[in-house]
Design an enzyme around this catalytic site. Structure first.
Site, PDB file in Angstrom:
ATOM      1  N   ARG A 162     -11.201   9.349   2.462  1.00 54.91           N
ATOM      2  CA  ARG A 162     -10.450   8.482   1.678  1.00 54.91           C
ATOM      3  C   ARG A 162      -9.113   7.933   2.273  1.00 54.91           C
ATOM      4  NH1 ARG A 162     -14.825   9.033  -0.312  1.00 54.91           N
ATOM      5  NH2 ARG A 162     -15.110   9.116  -2.535  1.00 54.91           N
ATOM      6  N   SER A 237     -12.025   7.596  -9.254  1.00 55.66           N
ATOM      7  CA  SER A 237     -11.478   8.809  -9.301  1.00 55.66           C
ATOM      8  C   SER A 237      -9.632   8.548  -9.222  1.00 55.66           C
ATOM      9  CB  SER A 237     -11.788   9.465  -8.060  1.00 55.66           C
ATOM     10  OG  SER A 237     -13.134   9.904  -7.953  1.00 55.66           O
ATOM     11  N   GLU A 333      -5.333   9.033  -5.436  1.00 57.32           N
ATOM     12  CA  GLU A 333      -5.962   8.304  -4.500  1.00 57.32           C
ATOM     13  C   GLU A 333      -5.783   6.829  -4.952  1.00 57.32           C
ATOM     14  OE1 GLU A 333     -10.592   9.253  -4.556  1.00 57.32           O
ATOM     15  OE2 GLU A 333     -10.833   7.020  -4.563  1.00 57.32           O
TER      16      GLU A 333
HETATM   17  C1  LIG Z   1     -15.448   2.905 -11.820  1.00 50.19           C
HETATM   18  C2  LIG Z   1     -15.063   2.876 -10.299  1.00 50.19           C
HETATM   19  C3  LIG Z   1     -15.741   3.649  -9.428  1.00 50.19           C
HETATM   20  C4  LIG Z   1     -15.414   4.008  -8.032  1.00 50.19           C
HETATM   21  N1  LIG Z   1     -15.887   4.808  -7.185  1.00 50.19           N
HETATM   22  C5  LIG Z   1     -15.486   4.740  -5.921  1.00 50.19           C
HETATM   23  C6  LIG Z   1     -16.268   5.522  -5.037  1.00 50.19           C
HETATM   24  O1  LIG Z   1     -17.669   6.017  -5.217  1.00 50.19           O
HETATM   25  N2  LIG Z   1     -15.858   5.733  -3.730  1.00 50.19           N
HETATM   26  C7  LIG Z   1     -14.751   5.184  -3.460  1.00 50.19           C
HETATM   27  O2  LIG Z   1     -14.337   5.289  -2.220  1.00 50.19           O
HETATM   28  N3  LIG Z   1     -13.977   4.445  -4.064  1.00 50.19           N
HETATM   29  C8  LIG Z   1     -14.285   4.190  -5.492  1.00 50.19           C
HETATM   30  N4  LIG Z   1     -13.497   3.538  -6.600  1.00 50.19           N
HETATM   31  C9  LIG Z   1     -12.425   2.988  -5.908  1.00 50.19           C
HETATM   32  C10 LIG Z   1     -12.365   1.322  -5.287  1.00 50.19           C
HETATM   33  O3  LIG Z   1     -13.742   0.854  -6.004  1.00 50.19           O
HETATM   34  C11 LIG Z   1     -12.214   1.308  -4.016  1.00 50.19           C
HETATM   35  O4  LIG Z   1     -11.021   2.027  -3.668  1.00 50.19           O
HETATM   36  C12 LIG Z   1     -12.369  -0.021  -3.504  1.00 50.19           C
HETATM   37  O5  LIG Z   1     -12.397  -0.146  -1.957  1.00 50.19           O
HETATM   38  C13 LIG Z   1     -11.249  -1.069  -3.944  1.00 50.19           C
HETATM   39  O6  LIG Z   1     -11.211  -2.159  -3.469  1.00 50.19           O
HETATM   40  P1  LIG Z   1     -10.546  -3.355  -4.240  1.00 50.19           P
HETATM   41  O7  LIG Z   1     -10.754  -4.634  -3.654  1.00 50.19           O
HETATM   42  O8  LIG Z   1     -10.623  -3.336  -5.619  1.00 50.19           O
HETATM   43  O9  LIG Z   1      -8.910  -2.887  -3.993  1.00 50.19           O
HETATM   44  P2  LIG Z   1      -7.759  -3.249  -4.635  1.00 50.19           P
HETATM   45  O10 LIG Z   1      -7.348  -2.434  -5.714  1.00 50.19           O
HETATM   46  O11 LIG Z   1      -7.514  -4.922  -4.826  1.00 50.19           O
HETATM   47  O12 LIG Z   1      -6.579  -2.948  -3.329  1.00 50.19           O
HETATM   48  C14 LIG Z   1      -6.249  -1.712  -3.065  1.00 50.19           C
HETATM   49  C15 LIG Z   1      -5.238  -1.405  -2.083  1.00 50.19           C
HETATM   50  O13 LIG Z   1      -5.634  -2.104  -0.989  1.00 50.19           O
HETATM   51  C16 LIG Z   1      -4.881  -3.382  -0.755  1.00 50.19           C
HETATM   52  N5  LIG Z   1      -5.662  -4.463  -0.199  1.00 50.19           N
HETATM   53  C17 LIG Z   1      -6.517  -5.234  -0.977  1.00 50.19           C
HETATM   54  N6  LIG Z   1      -7.196  -5.837  -0.189  1.00 50.19           N
HETATM   55  C18 LIG Z   1      -6.543  -5.827   0.998  1.00 50.19           C
HETATM   56  C19 LIG Z   1      -6.738  -6.467   2.312  1.00 50.19           C
HETATM   57  N7  LIG Z   1      -7.871  -7.319   2.494  1.00 50.19           N
HETATM   58  N8  LIG Z   1      -6.259  -6.141   3.220  1.00 50.19           N
HETATM   59  C20 LIG Z   1      -5.149  -5.227   3.097  1.00 50.19           C
HETATM   60  N9  LIG Z   1      -4.867  -4.580   2.078  1.00 50.19           N
HETATM   61  C21 LIG Z   1      -5.448  -5.139   0.886  1.00 50.19           C
HETATM   62  C22 LIG Z   1      -3.780  -3.600  -2.132  1.00 50.19           C
HETATM   63  O14 LIG Z   1      -2.735  -4.055  -2.025  1.00 50.19           O
HETATM   64  C23 LIG Z   1      -4.006  -2.130  -2.878  1.00 50.19           C
HETATM   65  O15 LIG Z   1      -2.755  -1.546  -2.112  1.00 50.19           O
HETATM   66  C24 LIG Z   1     -14.053   3.255  -7.645  1.00 50.19           C
HETATM   67  C25 LIG Z   1     -13.273   2.492  -8.481  1.00 50.19           C
HETATM   68  C26 LIG Z   1     -13.917   2.301 -10.058  1.00 50.19           C
HETATM   69  C27 LIG Z   1     -13.050   1.627 -10.898  1.00 50.19           C
END
Ligand SMILES: Cc1cc2nc3c(=O)[nH]c(=O)nc-3n(C[C@H](O)[C@H](O)[C@H](O)COP(=O)(O)OP(=O)(O)OC[C@H]3O[C@@H](n4cnc5c(N)ncnc54)[C@H](O)[C@@H]3O)c2cc1C
Length: 337
Positions: A162, A237, A333
Site C-alpha cells: 500500500r 480498509s 491507509e
Molecule cells: C469499499 C472499498 C474497498 C476498497 N478496497 C481496496 C482494496 O481491496 N485494495 C486497495 O488497495 N484499495 C482498496 N480501496 C481503496 C481505494 O479503492 C484505492 O486506494 C483507490 O486506488 C483509490 O482511488 P481513487 O481514484 O478513488 O483515489 P482518490 O481517493 O480520489 O485519491 C487518493 C489520493 O490520491 C491522490 N490522487 C488521485 N488521483 C491522482 C493522480 N492521478 N495523480 C496523483 N495523485 C492522485 C488524491 O489527491 C488523494 O490523495 C477500497 C476502497 C473502498 C471504498
C-alpha cells in the site's frame, strides 16, 4: 471553475466538505491551464480520482481538480503479451472489465476495487494475492514544479505494501496521467490460493477457472464482505495491516495465543481488523460514525451525516486503544486531507 463547491459526491465517505474552487479536467492541456491559474493565485491543490481513499477533515481552501482524462490504448507485444495503457480518469473496475472482455489476464484478482486507474499506483492497490506492481510497466506523470511530462518505470515507483514513491518523497510533486500494464493474452497465471477464492469457485462449481471466473469469484466475495460506498459511506480498509518485528510478535503470542500473523523474514504482518475487533470496536457506533459490523477495519459514515473530523476522531480512538492493548501503532491507509 466553480466556487464553494461541495465535494460530497466526490468522496466515498460522503462527507459534505467544500472546496474553495473546483474544476474538472479532460486532457493534459486543460490540466496545465488549471495549474497555471492556481499558480498565479498560489492555491493549494487537491487532485481527485474516484475519492475512495480520502477523508476530508475540513473544507479545502484551494483548488480541487477532478481528473477526468479518458482513453485506453493497446499495443501487442508478442503472441502472449499485450501492453495496455489507460488514462488516469478511467474507472478502475471498468478498466479491469475491459481487459477481461478482451481476455487479457493479470488484473482479475483486483476486480471491483473502487477508484480510478490514475490513482492505482499511489498505494500499489492490491487484493487477493495480487498488487498492481505485478503487471505494472510504467506511468506518465506531470511534474508539478516544471509542468514537464516524465515516465516512471516499475523500479522508480518503489512500490511496497500500500505504498509507492507517490506517497513518500514524490508526495504532492506529480500528477499521474496514465498507467501501462503488461497483461497476458493466453498463458494466464490463475491465482486461486488467496482468501476465499478457492471455496467461492467450489461454490460456483468451477473446477478449471478462467480469468473471468476468478473475477466473478472475487466480485462475489467482495460484495458479501464489504459495504458498498453507494449505500453506506466508507473508504474500504481505513488502516494498513501493521508489520512488527518477530520477537515482538512472539511476545504478543504468549499473551494472546490466538493472534494471527504472516511471517516474512524477521517481520510479521498482523491483520489490523483482528486487533481492532479484540479491542471491542467491531460494529461499535459513536455518534454518526461506526466500525462496520462485518469488518472492523472499515470505518463507516453510519448515519450519512458524519463530518470528516468525527470520522478522524473515531479513527484516533481506535489507534489509541490498539496501542494500549497490543503496543502496536496503527497507520491510516486513507489519505487525510
Ligand atoms: C469499499 C472499498 C474497498 C476498497 N478496497 C481496496 C482494496 O481491496 N485494495 C486497495 O488497495 N484499495 C482498496 N480501496 C481503496 C481505494 O479503492 C484505492 O486506494 C483507490 O486506488 C483509490 O482511488 P481513487 O481514484 O478513488 O483515489 P482518490 O481517493 O480520489 O485519491 C487518493 C489520493 O490520491 C491522490 N490522487 C488521485 N488521483 C491522482 C493522480 N492521478 N495523480 C496523483 N495523485 C492522485 C488524491 O489527491 C488523494 O490523495 C477500497 C476502497 C473502498 C471504498
Amino acid at each position: 471553475m466553480q466556487e464553494n463547491f461541495s465535494l460530497k459526491a466526490h468522496n466515498t465517505f460522503g462527507v459534505d466538505a467544500k472546496a474553495r474552487y473546483f474544476i474538472e479536467v479532460h486532457s493534459t492541456e486543460e490540466l496545465i491551464e488549471a495549474l497555471n491559474y492556481s499558480k498565479t493565485d498560489t492555491l493549494p491543490l487537491l487532485f481527485l480520482g474516484g475519492g475512495s481513499n480520502i477523508l476530508l477533515t475540513k473544507d479545502f481552501e484551494g483548488l480541487a481538480i477532478k481528473l477526468n482524462l479518458k482513453g485506453i490504448h493497446e499495443d501487442l507485444i508478442n503472441d502472449n503479451e499485450v501492453l495496455v495503457t489507460a488514462k488516469a480518469g478511467e474507472n478502475w473496475h471498468e478498466f479491469v472489465a475491459f481487459c477481461l472482455e478482451k481476455n487479457y489476464g493479470g488484473l482479475e484478482n483486483l476486480s471491483l476495487i473502487p477508484g480510478n486507474v490514475g490513482t492505482s499506483p499511489m498505494q500499489n492497490i492490491g487484493a487477493y494475492g495480487t498488487e498492481i506492481k505485478d503487471t505494472f510497466v510504467s506511468c506518465t506523470v506531470l511534474n508539478l514544479e516544471n509542468l514537464q511530462l516524465e515516465t516512471f518505470n516499475l523500479e522508480q515507483c518503489r512500490f511496497g505494501y500500500r505504498d509507492s514513491i507517490f506517497k513518500k518523497e514524490g508526495k504532492g510533486k506529480y500528477v499521474i496521467l496514465d498507467v501501462a500494464f503488461k497483461l497476458t493474452r493466453k498463458d494466464h497465471h490463475i491465482k486461486t490460493e488467496y482468501g476465499a477464492i478457492q471455496s467461492e469457485l467450489e461454490h460456483l462449481e468451477i473446477e478449471k477457472p478462467t480469468i473471468q471466473d476468478i473475477s466473478r469469484a472475487v466480485i462475489n466475495i467482495r460484495q458479501s464482505k464489504l459495504p458498498d460506498p453507494k449505500e453506506i459511506g466508507n473508504a474500504g480498509s481505513f488502516f494498513k495491516n501493521p508489520t512488527i518485528p518477530l520477537p515482538q510478535f512472539e511476545e504478543l503470542k504468549e499473551k494472546f495465543p490466538q493472534i494471527p500473523g504472516y511471517t516474512s523474514g524477521d517481520f510479521v504482518k498482523v491483520p489490523a481488523g483482528w486487533l481492532i475487533e479484540q479491542c471491542g470496536w467491531k460494529g461499535k457506533q459513536i455518534g454518526n460514525v461506526a466500525s462496520h459490523k462485518l469488518q472492523a477495519l472499515v470505518i463507516i459514515n453510519a448515519t450519512g451525516n458524519a463530518t470528516g473530523k468525527e470520522i478522524f476522531d473515531f479513527s484516533a480512538m481506535i489507534i489509541d486503544s490498539v496501542n494500549e492493548k497490543f503496543g502496536i501503532e496503527l497507520e491510516r491507509e486513507v489519505n487525510i486531507i
